[in-house]
Design a protein around this motif. Structure first.
Motif, short mmCIF file in Angstrom:
data_model
loop_
_atom_site.label_atom_id
_atom_site.label_comp_id
_atom_site.label_asym_id
_atom_site.label_seq_id
_atom_site.Cartn_x
_atom_site.Cartn_y
_atom_site.Cartn_z
N GLN A 44 51.70 -2.09 4.00
CA GLN A 44 52.46 -1.69 2.82
C GLN A 44 53.32 -0.46 3.09
O GLN A 44 54.41 -0.32 2.52
N TRP A 48 57.43 0.12 2.66
CA TRP A 48 58.10 1.31 2.11
C TRP A 48 59.15 1.83 3.09
O TRP A 48 60.25 2.23 2.68
N LEU A 66 60.12 4.42 -7.22
CA LEU A 66 58.89 3.62 -7.16
C LEU A 66 59.03 2.33 -7.97
O LEU A 66 58.55 1.27 -7.56
N VAL A 70 58.63 -1.63 -6.34
CA VAL A 70 57.77 -2.74 -6.77
C VAL A 70 58.61 -3.90 -7.32
O VAL A 70 58.21 -5.07 -7.22
N LYS A 95 49.61 -6.39 -7.94
CA LYS A 95 48.74 -5.25 -8.25
C LYS A 95 48.02 -4.76 -6.99
O LYS A 95 47.92 -3.55 -6.75
N TYR A 97 48.99 -5.11 -3.87
CA TYR A 97 49.96 -4.50 -2.97
C TYR A 97 50.24 -3.04 -3.38
O TYR A 97 50.36 -2.15 -2.52
N TRP A 98 50.35 -2.80 -4.67
CA TRP A 98 50.61 -1.44 -5.14
C TRP A 98 49.41 -0.52 -4.87
O TRP A 98 49.59 0.63 -4.46
N LYS A 99 48.23 -1.02 -5.06
CA LYS A 99 47.04 -0.21 -4.80
C LYS A 99 46.92 0.11 -3.31
O LYS A 99 46.56 1.22 -2.92
N THR A 102 49.60 2.90 -2.47
CA THR A 102 49.25 4.25 -2.92
C THR A 102 48.09 4.82 -2.12
O THR A 102 48.09 6.00 -1.76
N ILE A 120 53.33 3.01 -12.97
CA ILE A 120 53.66 1.78 -12.24
C ILE A 120 52.64 0.69 -12.56
O ILE A 120 53.00 -0.49 -12.67
N LYS A 121 51.36 1.05 -12.73
CA LYS A 121 50.36 0.05 -13.11
C LYS A 121 50.72 -0.59 -14.45
O LYS A 121 50.61 -1.81 -14.62
#
Length: 672
Positions: A44, A48, A66, A70, A95, A97-99, A102, A120-121
């Motif tokens: 991930q 970025w 951000l 996403v 979800k 992928y975002w976790k 971060t 973002i969540k």
């Protein structure tokens, strides 16, 4: 302070040591994770970096950057999956992928503001702005419980009806009845210190504990303490994902459009714990690995608690029937009419529907048959049976296991009555049949298919016989055993039995192998007499298609020559050992067949047109329809031979080519 007795206290701070500033610093200590999780973090972070390289420079200190990150990731996921605007996308993927991003950024790059992470969540939730734009939906689905009826049916199908052949036979015992098959795995691997091998296993079964020693400790062997017991093809540990995928494929083949997962079986087990009065919540949380009861209530407990509310309100004695269990019984739908079980005519009708053309249903062209499901009618037999149980005018059945017995009994009666005359039964049931064409060359599985459904103790003779067969199956590298095609005359190391067959025929003036009896005959007159005996005893196969199974094959037969009494017995029973020759023979006869009945004299069905004849040959005799229909490059034919059949424009693979399928036959062993 007064001096105390004993040794003097040691001062740990008086020693002069080197302080490693690489770990002793102001950086916060992140959560310890596995190496595979760190790889996902780095993946991930690479996304970025790619985002910055293409559209940058960007920073995590800007909420707009951000959000754009996403958004582009979600759009890329939809494009990769080739989704239309109205198609939905699971929320859990974006979800996760975002976790991962971060968590990885905080470990390797630096902190991210908590309010940005929370924003973002909310942004990617199904009710958020991005969630609505990408048509994200929660993919957890309704809560389901896979009861023991589902468990028993998958087990019976796996051993008695399943056409799947595994790359290694040891993969088959991993799916059902952990205690029975775990004993076999422990025995073969020598995992038990004092009970190793087959003799040690039976020694363990013969133990009788005294009243003074109700519990006996069984020790592990040192050689397996740091080694995996469940290994894959590579010899390394068998991952849970591989077993989960195998369980899902088995569920679809056995008739579950949305097959139960390990979570569904686990939910049923944890729910049943609460029904036992001698187990506490602490014990349930301990075995489940839950920190509190809230996890069980949110993810495992049944929505219908099974409380007899009427009896409670009227202060009456509660009825003995468990209503909650009956409702859980219908949560997992059982539907035998999946794509692989449909006759050709039903498949064509389904392919002409608007829903199919709109690609709202899974296509066989994109996924394998073992993981593709297609339901053609609503409802399920299991749900109807449960509705009958809850009918107010009927006496409720207290023994739920009778449901499975009734289902199996009806299924076996439908598939075993009327071998040829009831061809519609065979066509509707497709490949899911109790007796396989491969039974004569699958000795271990054939015996286990008869032994495992029996109700018996392991200490009995039948139980010991089943354990011996399981041990032999686990140790073997192939499920197929065919004597006569194992040794090659050229003394080479043959990779296939077709190579042995060809070499043997070349090394003799005349040699022919009988695939019914698994023996060679080296004289033409003897072969003619042998074929005549099979024809007179009606040992002819129903399915005449050529099949490849592991390193061996099932020869193809010409259904037209097979019943031509003007030919000799050897010509009628001619065995085609390559698919191309068999297809050429069948195509040559099929395009010239003008009669209104099947060439098989045992088929009493008559056909009004060529379309019904093609469907009959495809469903019952497993002759592909393309061999019976003239094409632009095929042989010329008259218009009255076979009617033109308009095929849909959607390209779809043949179901029988996507799976290693085996079908019924009248074998020599069963007839004698």
């Amino acid at each position: 302070m007064k001096p105390s007795r004993g040794p003097h206290r040691r001062n740990y701070m008086e020693d002069d040591i080197d302080v490693n500033i690489a770990i002793v610093n102001e950086s916060p200590v992140p959560k310890n994770v596995d190496e595979c999780t760190k790889r996902e973090y780095r993946r991930q972070l690479q996304n970025w970096d790619d985002y910055n390289k293409k559209w940058g420079p960007k920073t995590v200190d800007n909420l707009a950057d951000l959000k754009e990150f996403v958004l582009r990731m979600g759009k890329a996921i939809r494009k990769h999956k080739d989704l239309r605007p109205e198609d939905t996308l699971p929320y859990s993927g974006l979800k996760s992928y975002w976790k991962q991003f971060t968590a990885g950024y905080r470990i390797y790059r630096g902190p991210i503001r908590d309010e940005f992470v929370t924003s973002i969540k909310r942004f990617i939730e199904p009710r958020g702005e991005l969630g609505k734009l990408l048509n994200l939906v929660p993919d957890s689905g309704p809560r389901r419980h896979a009861t023991e009826v589902t468990f028993a049916w998958e087990g019976c199908f796996l051993w008695s009806l399943d056409w799947k052949t595994f790359s290694r036979p040891r993969f088959r015992p991993l799916y059902m009845n952990p205690l029975l098959f775990f004993l076999v795995i422990f025995c073969v691997n020598g995992a038990l210190r004092d009970y190793r091998g087959e003799e040690g296993l039976f020694k363990l079964l013969d133990l009788k504990l005294c009243e003074d020693t109700p519990i006996m400790r069984i020790h592990w062997h040192r050689s397996v303490l740091n080694q995996p017991l469940f290994t894959g093809i590579s010899g390394k540990i068998l991952r849970a994902r591989e077993v989960s995928e195998g369980l899902r494929a088995l569920g679809i083949r056995s008739g579950f459009p949305k097959p139960p997962t390990f979570h569904d079986f686990r939910a049923e087990g944890l729910t049943n714990i609460d029904l036992k009065p001698f187990y506490s919540d602490t014990q349930r949380n301990r075995i489940a690995g839950h920190e509190n009861n809230q996890m069980h209530q949110q993810h495992y407990a049944a929505r219908n608690g099974g409380i007899d509310s009427q009896a409670v309100y009227q202060d009456n004695e509660a009825r003995l029937i468990n209503l909650g269990r009956l409702f859980r019984l219908i949560e997992v739908e059982w539907q035998p009419s999946l794509w692989q079980s449909l006759p050709l005519m039903k498949q064509r009708e389904l392919m002409q529907t608007e829903e199919y053309k709109a690609k709202k249903l899974p296509l066989l062209g994109k996924v394998k048959l073992e993981t593709a499901s297609l339901v053609v009618k609503e409802g399920s037999e299991s749900s109807e049976e449960c509705k009958n149980l809850l009918h107010p005018n009927r006496k409720p059945r207290r023994d739920i296991k009778r449901l499975e017995q009734m289902k199996l009994q009806e299924y076996w009666e439908e598939t075993s009555t009327g071998n040829i005359v009831g061809s519609e039964v065979y066509a509707c049931r497709g490949v899911n049949r109790p007796f396989s064409r491969l039974r004569p060359i699958l000795p271990n599985r054939r015996r286990l298919a008869d032994l495992l459904p029996m109700s018996s103790r392991l200490r009995s003779e039948k139980g010991r016989e089943a354990l011996r067969e399981l041990i032999a199956l686990y140790r073997s590298k192939s499920e197929v055993y065919r004597p006569g095609l194992n040794k090659c005359p050229c003394e080479c190391n043959p990779k296939t039995q077709l190579h042995v067959y060809r070499c043997t025929k070349k090394s003799h003036h005349f040699a022919e192998f009988c695939f019914f009896c698994n023996e060679w005959l080296y004289d033409f007159d003897a072969w003619e007499q042998h074929c005549h005996s099979h024809l007179s005893l009606d040992h002819l196969p129903v399915e005449v298609a050529y099949e490849r199974v592991e390193s061996t094959f099932l020869p193809g037969y010409c259904p037209y020559c097979l019943w031509d009494t003007s030919l000799s017995a050897a010509s009628r029973l001619r065995q085609f050992c390559t698919k191309s020759k068999w297809e050429a023979e069948v195509r040559d006869h099929g395009l010239r067949w003008r009669r209104q009945h099947c060439p098989d004299e045992r088929c009493a069905e008559e056909f009004k047109n060529g379309d019904s004849f093609v469907c009959h040959m495809h469903d019952l005799h497993r002759v592909p329809e393309e061999l019976l229909i003239a094409t632009a490059r095929g042989l010329k034919r008259k218009a009255d031979m076979v009617e033109d059949i308009r095929q849909p424009k959607i390209k779809i693979r043949n179901a029988w080519d996507d799976a290693t399928s085996v079908f019924d036959t009248w074998s020599f062993e069963e007839a004698t």
